[in-house]
Design an enzyme around this catalytic site. Structure first.
Site, PDB file in Angstrom:
ATOM      1  N   GLY A   8     -74.752  -7.552 -51.653  1.00  0.00           N
ATOM      2  CA  GLY A   8     -75.443  -7.463 -52.941  1.00  0.00           C
ATOM      3  C   GLY A   8     -74.903  -6.361 -53.829  1.00  0.00           C
ATOM      4  N   ASP A  32     -73.246 -10.142 -62.469  1.00  0.00           N
ATOM      5  CA  ASP A  32     -72.295  -9.324 -61.692  1.00  0.00           C
ATOM      6  C   ASP A  32     -71.007  -9.087 -62.470  1.00  0.00           C
ATOM      7  OD1 ASP A  32     -74.144  -9.493 -59.677  1.00  0.00           O
ATOM      8  OD2 ASP A  32     -72.696  -9.998 -58.116  1.00  0.00           O
TER       9      ASP A  32
END
Ligand code: PMV
Length: 314
Positions: free
Chosen positions: A105, A152
């Site tokens: 993550g 991201d």
């Protein structure tokens, strides 16, 4: 031909993972103490189009074009080549390393892609803007994650804290007062793709319930943005706790993550939650005093690694 090196940071999501896939806002921060690095060197004796890639972390050393077309490292190279055939670029070797723990993550896959894209494009004389790096990294992320929200690649390409809403222009976060986040690795790999697919299945089966969970998470992200902007970051703690409960409701947490979250709170953290896709990976905790005490408690509760991530005012 000169060599080119590029780096890209890790990242953590402070609020809004999963809900961001369904159009709710999320907040993400770069973590510059961990990074992916790509170094591109010309191979003097090679023929045009010979591109080798070395990634010792995953024991890979091969001509790029021999990798599966869906291999994310090949995909990152292809993203740069675009319409160009490999034969149009000078022979080179791309060396890739990363200190970002994979599958946790923290944006390892996006950072590796962004570093390759930046270094290789500079090598062939086509320096890219952050926006272009973000866009191309997003294309590669689709291979890793199926349906990434885009958060991201954005935070990693721009290397700044962002408030992200899918399909809208993102905003850089303005930070009123500095604060400190501790990141702790549960030692279990995260499974973003599976977690996203599972949440999608739950949502298909009971849209009303899951839309309401996503909306609650979205409200937290909006409130957090205001607090970070103008208020006191100390007040983020309870919001982190609340966000973690909602992620538990989505069933993307795990016993290891829950144990770390509890341990951090008990040792004095102002709030804690899992971060990223979940089912493993990392938790984050907001800490003001007693950082060492919280780290010790996290280690005793099974953390395999902790990272201190100070967030500066901006
Ligand atoms: O596990 P990570 O760092 O790739 O974060 C995933 C975040 C999700 O919201 C679950 C998915 C996404 O694409 O935004």
């Amino acid at each position: 031909m000169p060599a080119f090196t590029a780096t890209a940071p890790g990242k953590f999501i402070l609020f809004g993972e999963h809900a961001v896939v369904y159009g709710e806002p999320a907040l993400a921060f770069p973590v510059t103490t961990i990074q992916a690095r790509a170094n591109v060197n010309a191979l003097i004796k090679g023929n045009h189009g010979e591109i080798y890639i070395e990634a010792p972390d995953i024991s890979l050393s091969a001509p790029v074009m021999e990798l599966d077309p869906d291999h994310p490292l090949r995909a990152a190279v292809s993203a740069v080549l675009g319409e160009k055939g490999p034969g149009e670029i000078p022979a080179c070797k791309i060396q890739v390393t990363s200190t970002i723990p994979p599958a946790s993550g923290l944006g390892s896959s996006a950072a590796v892609s962004a570093a390759i894209i930046r270094a290789l494009s500079a090598f062939i004389g086509q320096r890219l803007s952050d926006e272009q790096v973000s866009h191309l990294t997003f294309q590669v992320e689709k291979i890793h994650h199926g349906t990434p929200s885009g958060i991201d690649n954005t935070v990693i390409a721009y290397q700044k804290p962002v408030y992200y809403l899918k399909g809208e222009p993102f905003q850089f976060l303005s930070i009123n007062k500095p604060f400190l986040i501790l990141i702790a690795n549960s030692g279990r790999p995260g499974h973003t793709r599976e977690a996203v697919q599972q949440v999608h299945q739950y949502w298909i089966n009971d849209r009303e319930r899951y839309d309401s969970v996503f909306k609650s998470i979205g409200r937290i992200s909006k409130k957090a943005k205001e607090l970070i902007n103008t208020g006191s970051p100390v007040e983020l703690g309870p919001l982190m706790d609340e966000n973690h409960s909602l992620l538990q409701e989505l069933e993307v947490s795990s016993p290891e993550l829950d144990r770390l979250v509890k341990a951090a709170r008990k040792a004095g953290a102002l709030g804690a939650k899992m971060s990223g896709g979940g089912m493993g990976g990392n938790i984050i905790a907001l800490v003001d005093e007693g950082v060492d005490q919280v780290i010790e408690a996290l280690n005793s509760a099974g953390a395999v690694n902790t990272i201190i991530s100070p967030i500066s005012a901006s």
